[in-house]
Motif scaffolding. Structure first.
Motif, PDB file in Angstrom:
ATOM      1  N   GLN B  72     -12.463  14.126  -6.892  1.00  0.00           N
ATOM      2  CA  GLN B  72     -11.566  13.020  -7.183  1.00  0.00           C
ATOM      3  C   GLN B  72     -10.810  12.605  -5.926  1.00  0.00           C
ATOM      4  O   GLN B  72     -10.434  13.440  -5.095  1.00  0.00           O
ATOM      5  N   SER B  73     -10.589  11.298  -5.815  1.00  0.00           N
ATOM      6  CA  SER B  73      -9.703  10.772  -4.783  1.00  0.00           C
ATOM      7  C   SER B  73      -8.625   9.943  -5.464  1.00  0.00           C
ATOM      8  O   SER B  73      -8.907   9.201  -6.413  1.00  0.00           O
ATOM      9  N   LEU B  74      -7.416  10.086  -4.988  1.00  0.00           N
ATOM     10  CA  LEU B  74      -6.308   9.270  -5.468  1.00  0.00           C
ATOM     11  C   LEU B  74      -5.840   8.365  -4.339  1.00  0.00           C
ATOM     12  O   LEU B  74      -5.755   8.792  -3.178  1.00  0.00           O
ATOM     13  N   PHE B  75      -5.537   7.141  -4.691  1.00  0.00           N
ATOM     14  CA  PHE B  75      -5.091   6.130  -3.727  1.00  0.00           C
ATOM     15  C   PHE B  75      -3.703   5.676  -4.164  1.00  0.00           C
ATOM     16  O   PHE B  75      -3.536   5.199  -5.289  1.00  0.00           O
ATOM     17  N   HIS B  76      -2.727   5.878  -3.303  1.00  0.00           N
ATOM     18  CA  HIS B  76      -1.343   5.557  -3.641  1.00  0.00           C
ATOM     19  C   HIS B  76      -0.838   4.420  -2.757  1.00  0.00           C
ATOM     20  O   HIS B  76      -1.090   4.411  -1.546  1.00  0.00           O
ATOM     21  N   ILE B  77      -0.116   3.504  -3.365  1.00  0.00           N
ATOM     22  CA  ILE B  77       0.625   2.485  -2.613  1.00  0.00           C
ATOM     23  C   ILE B  77       2.089   2.670  -2.966  1.00  0.00           C
ATOM     24  O   ILE B  77       2.491   2.483  -4.129  1.00  0.00           O
ATOM     25  N   THR B  78       2.894   3.038  -2.000  1.00  0.00           N
ATOM     26  CA  THR B  78       4.326   3.232  -2.257  1.00  0.00           C
ATOM     27  C   THR B  78       5.071   1.921  -2.020  1.00  0.00           C
ATOM     28  O   THR B  78       4.587   1.039  -1.290  1.00  0.00           O
ATOM     29  N   ALA B  79       6.231   1.803  -2.658  1.00  0.00           N
ATOM     30  CA  ALA B  79       7.066   0.599  -2.524  1.00  0.00           C
ATOM     31  C   ALA B  79       6.207  -0.648  -2.696  1.00  0.00           C
ATOM     32  O   ALA B  79       6.187  -1.539  -1.829  1.00  0.00           O
ATOM     33  N   SER B  80       5.477  -0.703  -3.796  1.00  0.00           N
ATOM     34  CA  SER B  80       4.493  -1.774  -3.988  1.00  0.00           C
ATOM     35  C   SER B  80       5.150  -3.156  -4.002  1.00  0.00           C
ATOM     36  O   SER B  80       6.312  -3.320  -4.385  1.00  0.00           O
ATOM     37  N   GLN B  81       4.363  -4.127  -3.576  1.00  0.00           N
ATOM     38  CA  GLN B  81       4.812  -5.511  -3.467  1.00  0.00           C
ATOM     39  C   GLN B  81       3.816  -6.414  -4.191  1.00  0.00           C
ATOM     40  O   GLN B  81       2.642  -6.061  -4.297  1.00  0.00           O
ATOM     41  N   PRO B  82       4.254  -7.578  -4.649  1.00  0.00           N
ATOM     42  CA  PRO B  82       3.293  -8.504  -5.292  1.00  0.00           C
ATOM     43  C   PRO B  82       2.079  -8.790  -4.413  1.00  0.00           C
ATOM     44  O   PRO B  82       0.979  -8.991  -4.925  1.00  0.00           O
ATOM     45  N   ALA B  83       2.263  -8.773  -3.095  1.00  0.00           N
ATOM     46  CA  ALA B  83       1.139  -9.031  -2.183  1.00  0.00           C
ATOM     47  C   ALA B  83       0.094  -7.915  -2.212  1.00  0.00           C
ATOM     48  O   ALA B  83      -1.021  -8.101  -1.695  1.00  0.00           O
ATOM     49  N   ASP B  84       0.422  -6.793  -2.816  1.00  0.00           N
ATOM     50  CA  ASP B  84      -0.552  -5.703  -2.944  1.00  0.00           C
ATOM     51  C   ASP B  84      -1.510  -5.946  -4.112  1.00  0.00           C
ATOM     52  O   ASP B  84      -2.482  -5.208  -4.289  1.00  0.00           O
ATOM     53  N   SER B  85      -1.241  -6.957  -4.915  1.00  0.00           N
ATOM     54  CA  SER B  85      -2.101  -7.265  -6.059  1.00  0.00           C
ATOM     55  C   SER B  85      -3.492  -7.633  -5.572  1.00  0.00           C
ATOM     56  O   SER B  85      -3.664  -8.553  -4.764  1.00  0.00           O
ATOM     57  N   ALA B  86      -4.482  -6.889  -6.046  1.00  0.00           N
ATOM     58  CA  ALA B  86      -5.873  -7.077  -5.625  1.00  0.00           C
ATOM     59  C   ALA B  86      -6.716  -6.081  -6.408  1.00  0.00           C
ATOM     60  O   ALA B  86      -6.193  -5.304  -7.205  1.00  0.00           O
ATOM     61  N   THR B  87      -8.007  -6.085  -6.143  1.00  0.00           N
ATOM     62  CA  THR B  87      -8.900  -5.059  -6.681  1.00  0.00           C
ATOM     63  C   THR B  87      -9.180  -4.048  -5.575  1.00  0.00           C
ATOM     64  O   THR B  87      -9.448  -4.427  -4.433  1.00  0.00           O
ATOM     65  N   TYR B  88      -9.096  -2.785  -5.922  1.00  0.00           N
ATOM     66  CA  TYR B  88      -9.291  -1.717  -4.942  1.00  0.00           C
ATOM     67  C   TYR B  88     -10.561  -0.950  -5.292  1.00  0.00           C
ATOM     68  O   TYR B  88     -10.737  -0.491  -6.427  1.00  0.00           O
ATOM     69  N   LEU B  89     -11.434  -0.821  -4.296  1.00  0.00           N
ATOM     70  CA  LEU B  89     -12.736  -0.191  -4.480  1.00  0.00           C
ATOM     71  C   LEU B  89     -12.791   1.111  -3.699  1.00  0.00           C
ATOM     72  O   LEU B  89     -12.357   1.154  -2.545  1.00  0.00           O
ATOM     73  N   CYS B  90     -13.358   2.142  -4.313  1.00  0.00           N
ATOM     74  CA  CYS B  90     -13.667   3.331  -3.532  1.00  0.00           C
ATOM     75  C   CYS B  90     -15.164   3.335  -3.261  1.00  0.00           C
ATOM     76  O   CYS B  90     -15.946   2.734  -3.997  1.00  0.00           O
ATOM     77  N   ALA B  91     -15.545   3.982  -2.185  1.00  0.00           N
ATOM     78  CA  ALA B  91     -16.946   4.031  -1.796  1.00  0.00           C
ATOM     79  C   ALA B  91     -17.250   5.417  -1.244  1.00  0.00           C
ATOM     80  O   ALA B  91     -16.482   5.972  -0.459  1.00  0.00           O
ATOM     81  N   LEU B  92     -18.398   5.943  -1.668  1.00  0.00           N
ATOM     82  CA  LEU B  92     -18.809   7.273  -1.228  1.00  0.00           C
ATOM     83  C   LEU B  92     -20.103   7.195  -0.443  1.00  0.00           C
ATOM     84  O   LEU B  92     -20.974   6.372  -0.745  1.00  0.00           O
TER      85      LEU B  92
END
Lengths: 114, 114
Positions: B72-92
């Motif tokens: 498992q991988s976890l992806f964290h965004i701290t102090a999130s902002q509206p500009a962080d709104s998007a789709t986030y993809l992981c790739a192996l």
């Protein structure tokens, strides 16, 4: 700019026609990839070119799909006898040497087959 | 078969909170994992790469963890902002007969609200 460029940005075609999609990778990048992204789906790998090696075509969904990379730079993805299920966004990416590096994506070509 | 799973449901959080996205995989032993951001109508953009011998990686407000035992991988965004709104993809990285290549998850849509 110096990023990956793709053309056309949008393409509408009739079922049964052939289409050609173009990708200009970042200058100096030896690896080039084509992906397909359907609505709500992940990126589906299609084909991978690395330098002068034979391309990895393992992701091409049928023999209607082919791709070329001329002179180690520009690549063309050709879809023959298009079908409605071919409608998707076709994304091209390049990386400096190989698939173990960051891939830089183009904006994609949105293909709609009527 | 090899699978990459990302939560298909959109994640809605309030501005200023920490967003946590999950990437689970099965039947892989990836040497590295990458996270990308994709905005509507655009190609994915590379964010972070983490190798199998790294537990955690940070870049500004982003943090990625990689647990090869849990797969498992976890992806964290701290102090999130509206500009962080998007789709986030992981790739192996996926090892195939044709060489190593990246396989992408379907992505998780993040929406940061005021």
């Amino acid at each position: 700019g110096a990023g990956v460029s793709q053309s056309p940005s949008n393409k509408v075609t009739e079922k049964g026609k052939d289409v050609e999609l173009r990708c200009d990778p970042i200058s100096g990048h030896t690896a080039l990839y084509w992906y397909r992204q359907s609505l709500g789906q992940g990126l589906e790998f299609l084909i991978y070119f690395q330098g002068n090696s034979a391309p990895d075509k393992s992701g091409l969904p049928s023999d209607r799909f082919s791709a070329e990379r001329t002179g180690g730079s520009v690549s063309t993805l050709t879809i023959q006898r298009t079908q409605q299920e071919d409608s998707a966004v076709y994304l091209c990416a390049s990386s400096l040497y190989n698939s173990q590096e960051t891939q830089y994506f183009g904006p994609g070509t949105r293909l709609l087959v009527l | 078969s090899q699978k990459i799973e990302q939560n298909s449901e959109a994640l809605n959080i309030q501005e200023g909170k920490t967003a946590t996205l999950t990437c689970n995989y099965t039947n892989y032993s990836p040497a590295y994992l990458q996270w990308y951001r994709q905005d509507p109508g655009r190609g994915p953009v590379f964010l972070l790469l983490i190798r199998e011998n790294e537990k955690e990686k940070r870049k500004e407000r982003l943090k990625v963890t990689f647990d090869t035992t849990l797969k498992q991988s976890l992806f964290h965004i701290t102090a999130s902002q509206p500009a962080d709104s998007a789709t986030y993809l992981c790739a192996l990285e996926r090892v195939t007969g044709g060489g190593n290549k990246l396989t992408f998850g379907t992505g998780t849509q993040l929406k940061v609200e005021l």
